[in-house]
Design a protein around this motif. Sequence first.
Motif, PDB file in Angstrom:
ATOM      1  N   ILE A 154       4.950  -3.653  -9.820  1.00 37.36           N
ATOM      2  CA  ILE A 154       4.274  -3.201 -10.820  1.00 37.36           C
ATOM      3  C   ILE A 154       3.221  -2.146 -10.133  1.00 37.36           C
ATOM      4  O   ILE A 154       2.467  -2.627  -8.992  1.00 37.36           O
ATOM      5  CB  ILE A 154       3.404  -4.182 -11.555  1.00 37.36           C
ATOM      6  CG1 ILE A 154       4.172  -5.178 -12.189  1.00 37.36           C
ATOM      7  CG2 ILE A 154       2.481  -3.339 -12.474  1.00 37.36           C
ATOM      8  CD1 ILE A 154       4.886  -4.749 -13.205  1.00 37.36           C
ATOM      9  N   GLY A 155       3.258  -0.892 -10.581  1.00 38.87           N
ATOM     10  CA  GLY A 155       2.007   0.025  -9.940  1.00 38.87           C
ATOM     11  C   GLY A 155       1.858   1.124 -10.955  1.00 38.87           C
ATOM     12  O   GLY A 155       2.194   1.116 -12.151  1.00 38.87           O
ATOM     13  N   GLY A 156       0.713   1.810 -10.719  1.00 38.77           N
ATOM     14  CA  GLY A 156       0.191   2.926 -11.373  1.00 38.77           C
ATOM     15  C   GLY A 156      -1.226   2.434 -12.043  1.00 38.77           C
ATOM     16  O   GLY A 156      -1.140   1.758 -12.768  1.00 38.77           O
ATOM     17  N   GLY A 157      -2.198   3.214 -11.319  1.00 33.52           N
ATOM     18  CA  GLY A 157      -3.540   3.207 -11.957  1.00 33.52           C
ATOM     19  C   GLY A 157      -4.079   1.766 -11.874  1.00 33.52           C
ATOM     20  O   GLY A 157      -5.236   1.465 -12.402  1.00 33.52           O
ATOM     21  N   ILE A 158      -3.732   0.979 -10.872  1.00 29.44           N
ATOM     22  CA  ILE A 158      -4.439  -0.155 -10.440  1.00 29.44           C
ATOM     23  C   ILE A 158      -5.434   0.265  -9.555  1.00 29.44           C
ATOM     24  O   ILE A 158      -5.492   0.746  -8.471  1.00 29.44           O
ATOM     25  CB  ILE A 158      -3.534  -1.136  -9.784  1.00 29.44           C
ATOM     26  CG1 ILE A 158      -2.556  -1.543 -10.982  1.00 29.44           C
ATOM     27  CG2 ILE A 158      -4.434  -2.413  -9.523  1.00 29.44           C
ATOM     28  CD1 ILE A 158      -1.279  -2.487 -10.337  1.00 29.44           C
ATOM     29  N   VAL A 176      -0.277  -0.187  -4.756  1.00 26.97           N
ATOM     30  CA  VAL A 176      -1.714   0.646  -5.198  1.00 26.97           C
ATOM     31  C   VAL A 176      -1.962   1.854  -3.982  1.00 26.97           C
ATOM     32  O   VAL A 176      -1.624   1.664  -2.734  1.00 26.97           O
ATOM     33  CB  VAL A 176      -3.004  -0.006  -4.818  1.00 26.97           C
ATOM     34  CG1 VAL A 176      -4.264   0.762  -5.207  1.00 26.97           C
ATOM     35  CG2 VAL A 176      -2.828  -1.279  -5.708  1.00 26.97           C
ATOM     36  N   GLY A 177      -1.787   3.148  -4.901  1.00 25.64           N
ATOM     37  CA  GLY A 177      -1.939   4.302  -3.889  1.00 25.64           C
ATOM     38  C   GLY A 177      -3.243   4.952  -3.996  1.00 25.64           C
ATOM     39  O   GLY A 177      -4.114   4.916  -3.469  1.00 25.64           O
ATOM     40  N   ASN A 178      -3.654   5.629  -5.058  1.00 25.67           N
ATOM     41  CA  ASN A 178      -4.635   6.526  -5.419  1.00 25.67           C
ATOM     42  C   ASN A 178      -5.898   5.932  -5.116  1.00 25.67           C
ATOM     43  O   ASN A 178      -6.723   6.485  -4.606  1.00 25.67           O
ATOM     44  CB  ASN A 178      -4.581   6.776  -7.000  1.00 25.67           C
ATOM     45  CG  ASN A 178      -4.403   8.203  -7.187  1.00 25.67           C
ATOM     46  OD1 ASN A 178      -5.332   9.123  -7.309  1.00 25.67           O
ATOM     47  ND2 ASN A 178      -2.891   8.670  -7.276  1.00 25.67           N
ATOM     48  N   ALA A 214       3.097   2.872 -14.238  1.00 19.70           N
ATOM     49  CA  ALA A 214       2.402   3.815 -15.126  1.00 19.70           C
ATOM     50  C   ALA A 214       2.289   5.126 -14.559  1.00 19.70           C
ATOM     51  O   ALA A 214       1.557   6.109 -15.223  1.00 19.70           O
ATOM     52  CB  ALA A 214       1.026   3.079 -15.579  1.00 19.70           C
ATOM     53  N   GLY A 215       2.624   5.567 -13.350  1.00 18.97           N
ATOM     54  CA  GLY A 215       2.424   6.796 -12.675  1.00 18.97           C
ATOM     55  C   GLY A 215       1.128   6.680 -11.936  1.00 18.97           C
ATOM     56  O   GLY A 215       0.292   5.949 -12.208  1.00 18.97           O
ATOM     57  N   SER A 216       1.113   7.642 -10.902  1.00 19.33           N
ATOM     58  CA  SER A 216       0.038   7.780  -9.916  1.00 19.33           C
ATOM     59  C   SER A 216      -1.108   8.109 -10.468  1.00 19.33           C
ATOM     60  O   SER A 216      -0.851   9.165 -11.164  1.00 19.33           O
ATOM     61  CB  SER A 216       0.575   8.511  -8.905  1.00 19.33           C
ATOM     62  OG  SER A 216      -0.438   8.247  -7.655  1.00 19.33           O
ATOM     63  N   GLY A 217      -2.280   7.446 -10.374  1.00 15.12           N
ATOM     64  CA  GLY A 217      -3.452   7.891 -11.033  1.00 15.12           C
ATOM     65  C   GLY A 217      -3.451   7.729 -12.520  1.00 15.12           C
ATOM     66  O   GLY A 217      -4.340   8.221 -13.271  1.00 15.12           O
ATOM     67  N   ALA A 218      -2.692   6.879 -12.881  1.00  9.65           N
ATOM     68  CA  ALA A 218      -2.476   6.556 -14.448  1.00  9.65           C
ATOM     69  C   ALA A 218      -3.747   6.022 -15.059  1.00  9.65           C
ATOM     70  O   ALA A 218      -4.837   5.342 -14.324  1.00  9.65           O
ATOM     71  CB  ALA A 218      -1.603   5.581 -14.989  1.00  9.65           C
ATOM     72  N   LYS A 219      -4.328   6.721 -16.141  1.00 11.83           N
ATOM     73  CA  LYS A 219      -5.624   6.208 -16.806  1.00 11.83           C
ATOM     74  C   LYS A 219      -5.662   4.822 -17.113  1.00 11.83           C
ATOM     75  O   LYS A 219      -6.440   4.012 -16.892  1.00 11.83           O
ATOM     76  CB  LYS A 219      -5.928   7.056 -18.026  1.00 11.83           C
ATOM     77  CG  LYS A 219      -6.510   8.586 -17.736  1.00 11.83           C
ATOM     78  CD  LYS A 219      -6.972   9.203 -18.951  1.00 11.83           C
ATOM     79  CE  LYS A 219      -7.342  10.504 -18.329  1.00 11.83           C
ATOM     80  NZ  LYS A 219      -7.197  11.476 -19.885  1.00 11.83           N
ATOM     81  N   VAL A 275       0.893  -1.259  -0.123  1.00 13.16           N
ATOM     82  CA  VAL A 275       0.053  -0.056   0.089  1.00 13.16           C
ATOM     83  C   VAL A 275       0.945   1.128  -0.117  1.00 13.16           C
ATOM     84  O   VAL A 275       1.863   1.459   0.708  1.00 13.16           O
ATOM     85  CB  VAL A 275      -1.037  -0.036   1.385  1.00 13.16           C
ATOM     86  CG1 VAL A 275      -1.760   1.454   1.429  1.00 13.16           C
ATOM     87  CG2 VAL A 275      -2.022  -1.067   1.200  1.00 13.16           C
ATOM     88  N   LEU A 276       0.717   2.267  -0.915  1.00 11.29           N
ATOM     89  CA  LEU A 276       1.452   3.232  -1.143  1.00 11.29           C
ATOM     90  C   LEU A 276       0.742   4.421  -0.181  1.00 11.29           C
ATOM     91  O   LEU A 276      -0.306   4.876  -0.527  1.00 11.29           O
ATOM     92  CB  LEU A 276       1.870   3.765  -2.479  1.00 11.29           C
ATOM     93  CG  LEU A 276       2.339   4.933  -2.774  1.00 11.29           C
ATOM     94  CD1 LEU A 276       3.736   5.020  -2.331  1.00 11.29           C
ATOM     95  CD2 LEU A 276       2.293   5.284  -4.249  1.00 11.29           C
ATOM     96  N   ILE A 277       1.617   5.002   0.802  1.00 17.22           N
ATOM     97  CA  ILE A 277       1.113   6.113   1.523  1.00 17.22           C
ATOM     98  C   ILE A 277       1.999   7.555   1.147  1.00 17.22           C
ATOM     99  O   ILE A 277       3.055   7.535   1.261  1.00 17.22           O
ATOM    100  CB  ILE A 277       1.244   5.950   2.907  1.00 17.22           C
ATOM    101  CG1 ILE A 277       0.297   4.712   3.179  1.00 17.22           C
ATOM    102  CG2 ILE A 277       0.718   7.167   3.550  1.00 17.22           C
ATOM    103  CD1 ILE A 277       0.447   4.223   4.685  1.00 17.22           C
TER     104      ILE A 277
HETATM  105  C1  1GP Z   1       2.535   5.325  -8.111  1.00 18.57           C
HETATM  106  O1  1GP Z   1       3.002   3.040  -8.460  1.00 18.57           O
HETATM  107  C2  1GP Z   1       2.338   4.050  -7.678  1.00 18.57           C
HETATM  108  O2  1GP Z   1       4.018   5.764  -8.498  1.00 18.57           O
HETATM  109  C3  1GP Z   1       0.904   3.899  -7.503  1.00 18.57           C
HETATM  110  O3  1GP Z   1       0.018   4.369  -8.419  1.00 18.57           O
HETATM  111  O4  1GP Z   1      -1.400   5.785  -6.899  1.00 18.57           O
HETATM  112  O5  1GP Z   1      -2.148   5.001  -9.318  1.00 18.57           O
HETATM  113  O6  1GP Z   1      -2.087   3.383  -7.240  1.00 18.57           O
HETATM  114  P1  1GP Z   1      -1.312   4.784  -8.098  1.00 18.57           P
END
Ligand code: 1GP
Length: 251
Positions: A203-207, A226-228, A177-182, A22-24
Amino acid sequence: MKHTLYNQFVDRKKAGKKSFAVLIDPDKVDNEKIEQLVGLGTEARVDYFFVGGSLVISSHLDECIQQIKAACDIPVVLFPGSPSQVSKYADALLYLSLISGRNPELLIGQHVISAPFVKKSGLEIMPTGYMVVDGGAPTTVSYISNATPIPADKNEIAMCTAMAGEMLGMKLIYMDAGSGAKRPITEAMIEKVARHIEAPLIIGGGITEPEKAYHNCKAGADVIVVGNAIEKDPGLIKEISAAVHSVPVKA
Ligand code: 1GP
């Protein structure tokens, strides 16, 4: 040999066990929110808390980590957006080199400047090849890094980049894919990369959905970040953790 967090990543990969982080982002949480995330994370048997953000404008990184550490045994891994995001209270640091970009500052420049300070922190350092993949919209990381992301459908470029990173000595590969990736990273790209490297693959970004996390793991991801989506709906911690941990362990 000291059983480091890195050994744990490797052991889990060898055993075919998938992990959930979990990304904080310290900028987006207050004490109450941290308490909630730690509570849900403990209950859901989350494997790691990653802490960091592209900016981290606030100055409560230390306090944020101390609060997490005081409340649970889940390891805290720094995922820094800049060299200022180092805290001795964490367990380990993803020492990121942006190998998908051609910005020397993020490949080696900032590391040189911060090396003595990073070493002095006493943190476990995990050299990480960081690869930004086009997620369908400019994200903070792509803007700040001033580097072109890998096109989402160029699986071969991703594969070669990860292979080069590993041969250069990177111990982990993180495709983001970057935070909040589409558009999160495709399973086809994950599979291609995973087949050609030995290093644990993050692996992260937009999940945003447990199903996506599950399929990413099946395709070869070892750690899902996963963050967003969790910021918006903390209840997802339980669902995504269950999905990641339900991936059958390889025989
Ligand atoms: C971003 O991989 C992380 O660098 C997590 O992305 O915030 O979209 O989950 P999300």
